[in-house]
Design an enzyme around this catalytic site. Structure first.
Site, PDB file in Angstrom:
ATOM      1  CE  LYS A  40      -3.010  24.686  -8.160  1.00 31.93           C
ATOM      2  NZ  LYS A  40      -1.705  24.054  -8.462  1.00 31.93           N
ATOM      3  CE1 TYR A  52     -12.272  23.088 -19.631  1.00 29.91           C
ATOM      4  CE2 TYR A  52     -11.040  22.910 -17.583  1.00 29.91           C
ATOM      5  CZ  TYR A  52     -11.538  23.673 -18.622  1.00 29.91           C
ATOM      6  OH  TYR A  52     -11.299  25.022 -18.651  1.00 29.91           O
ATOM      7  CD  GLN A  54     -14.892  16.193 -24.054  1.00 28.92           C
ATOM      8  OE1 GLN A  54     -14.966  15.263 -24.858  1.00 28.92           O
ATOM      9  NE2 GLN A  54     -14.264  17.317 -24.333  1.00 28.92           N
ATOM     10  NE  ARG A 284      -9.991   6.832 -21.583  1.00 22.44           N
ATOM     11  CZ  ARG A 284     -10.502   7.690 -20.715  1.00 22.44           C
ATOM     12  NH1 ARG A 284      -9.779   8.070 -19.667  1.00 22.44           N
ATOM     13  NH2 ARG A 284     -11.723   8.170 -20.877  1.00 22.44           N
ATOM     14  CG  LEU A 384     -16.341  12.029 -13.426  1.00 21.09           C
ATOM     15  CD1 LEU A 384     -17.476  12.409 -14.376  1.00 21.09           C
ATOM     16  CD2 LEU A 384     -15.921  13.232 -12.593  1.00 21.09           C
TER      17      LEU A 384
END
EC number: 1.4.3.16
Length: 526
Positions: A40, A52, A54, A284, A384
């Site tokens: 899109k 993005y 990191q 986290r 990833l």
């Protein structure tokens, strides 16, 4: 059925151009299928969450002190009893092969000495196994390499997927809106790799396109989603007064804590001392909850990440350094103000470890999918990894399905009435009632508000995204209300403890009237 303005045919349609989408598309292309990739975004190389990212890619390197067992153990511990054991081992074991394939596309990772990748540690990891590029620009390098390899693909920009088309048994295409109007791409295989749902919230690390599109597409197709209550809030999103109430905000990578930075409150006290044995390097969900609790106790707007003890900070973390300097902060001289921010959906469309959903011909990979890899809380730098591995698998499986299924034909498209809250209002109520800490009263209030969303006619991208966000929010609220405990990313004030009997996933489906969302027990896929 309305007459489409245009038609196109393919073997495999991939929705999304991040790590999972391009890995899938390249795999299907190598298998000899006719692949069309839809995004899109209005440019060939659109904004993705991958770009993005990191920290890096968690991978077990040959000849190191690491092992598949150790990486899997860390993943399972972070997942708080909700991971699929076989899926975890399967993906972790294939990690090194997937990364070397990425290197074959031209990716280059930082080296400690010539020929040996540099590795770092992040929260929840017992070994230094995170490979990285450009210091803290790993995602940008992964995206660059995949974009370069994807030059051979047919990528259609400004193509918004509106519905997955099927006959109740098998997929036969996608309904799409582009600048030429409404059209249909017929295909026997469709891969959803549309990313996350961070823009459910007022502040997120996600790019603008992370609006829960894939979750909505799956629900409309009658496909199950699961574990949506487990939304990971990254502990350290850059805080700067006056940056507004919505939109993407910069991430402050976990690798900084891996290199020795510490979290402090405004009085200089440790935020995580006594909370978890790993302290600032706890998973986290633990760190985000500790920060949230400290902010509520002190009334402060943020906590601080003190990285002044890290030598060569600017060269090791150039992306974070640049983001900090943009708001007048020098990390070498002063602590970095941070807050938790909506970052990653641990749940998603229910698939097996190869991306197959319960609907023949429909696959999902990346953040939009729930493979069982992440459980109740994703381990740092496993995203990833999963995108590369499952994306490639889904592409190969979709190619094989397309070859066996033959040409697809679209029979009919039933009209659907859509509902949506205004974006700012949706983000306000989600941030209030379904963020780091939740309670039953707030979640019920949220559900009631969402149920009253007015009808929205979809005439363009913004309308569709608001509709997708509203439906996704309803699914999140339903899943959170069904979990009467605290586990992983889901923290419920009435139920602060983890209950062993609740170590099962909650499935959400759209009811037959296309209006109500219901929760049920998870069924095995594949």
């Amino acid at each position: 059925m309305a007459v489409p303005d245009w038609k196109h045919a393919a073997d495999v349609v991939v929705i999304g151009t991040g790590v999972a989408g391009l890995a899938a598309a390249l795999a299907a292309h190598r298998a000899g299928r006719n692949v069309v990739v839809l995004t899109k975004a209005d440019q060939r190389r659109g904004e993705t969450a991958t770009h993005y990212a990191q920290g890096g890619i968690a991978v077990v390197l040959p000849g190191s002190d690491d092992s598949v067992d150790a990486h899997a153990s860390d993943t399972l511990a972070a997942g708080a009893g909700m991971c699929n054991l076989d899926t975890v081992y399967s993906i972790v074991a294939e990690g090194y092969h997937a990364v070397t394939e990425l290197v074959g596309y031209g990716a280059r990772f930082d080296e400690s000495i010539p020929g040996r990748w540099a590795v770092t540690c992040e929260g929840g990891h017992s070994r230094r196994r995170i490979v990285h590029a450009g210091g803290d620009a790993t995602g940008a390098e992964v995206q660059r390499a995949l974009d370069h390899a994807a030059d051979v693909l047919d990528i259609r920009t400004s193509h918004l997927a509106l519905r997955v088309l099927h006959d109740g048994t098998v997929v036969n295409g996608v309904s799409v809106l582009n600048p030429n109007g409404w059209g249909i791409v017929s295909a026997p295989s469709v891969i959803l790799a549309s990313g996350g749902l961070g823009h459910l919230y007022g502040a997120t690390t996600n790019p603008e396109g992370s609006t829960g599109d894939g979750i909505a597409l799956a629900l409309w197709a009658g496909v199950a989603v699961s574990d949506l209550e487990f939304i990971q809030f990254h502990p350290t999103m850059l805080f700067a007064a006056g940056t507004g109430t919505g939109g993407r905000r910069p991430l402050v990578t976990e690798a900084i804590r891996g290199e020795g930075a510490i979290l402090l409150d405004s009085k200089g006290n440790s935020v995580t001392s006594g909370v978890h044995p790993l302290g600032d390097l706890a998973p986290r969900d633990v760190v985000a909850a500790a920060i949230d609790a400290r902010l509520k106790a002190t009334g402060d707007s943020c906590v601080y990440l003190d990285a002044r003890g890290i030598d060569g900070f600017a060269s090791r973390f150039p992306t974070v350094t640049a983001a900090c300097r943009t708001v007048g902060i020098d990390p070498a001289r002063e602590p970095i103000p941070v807050v938790p921010g909506a970052h990653y959906s641990c749940g998603g469309i229910v698939t097996d470890a190869y991306g197959q959903t319960e609907l023949a011909g429909l696959f999902a990979a990346g953040e939009v999918a729930r493979t069982g890899m992440h459980g109740a809380n994703r381990l740092a730098s496993n995203s990833l990894l999963e995108g590369l591995v499952v994306g490639g698998r889904a592409g190969r499986a979709a190619a094989a399905h397309a070859a066996a299924a033959g040409r697809a034909y679209v029979s009919k498209l039933e009209p659907v009435t859509h509902h949506a809250l205004k974006r700012r209002e949706l983000q306000r109520v989600m941030s209030r009632d379904a963020a780091v800490m939740r309670n039953a009263a707030g979640l019920q209030r949220l559900s009631d508000t969402l149920a009253e969303a007015p009808i929205r006619h979809v005439t363009g991208r913004r309308d569709f995204e608001d509709v997708a966000l509203t439906l996704t929010a309803r699914a999140v609220a339903a899943a959170a209300l069904a979990r009467n405990e605290s586990r992983g990313c889901h923290h419920c004030t009435e139920y602060p403890d983890t209950a062993p009997e609740h170590a099962r996933s909650t499935v959400i489906r759209l009811a037959d009237d296309q209006n109500l969302v219901r929760a049920e027990a998870l069924a095995t896929v594949g």
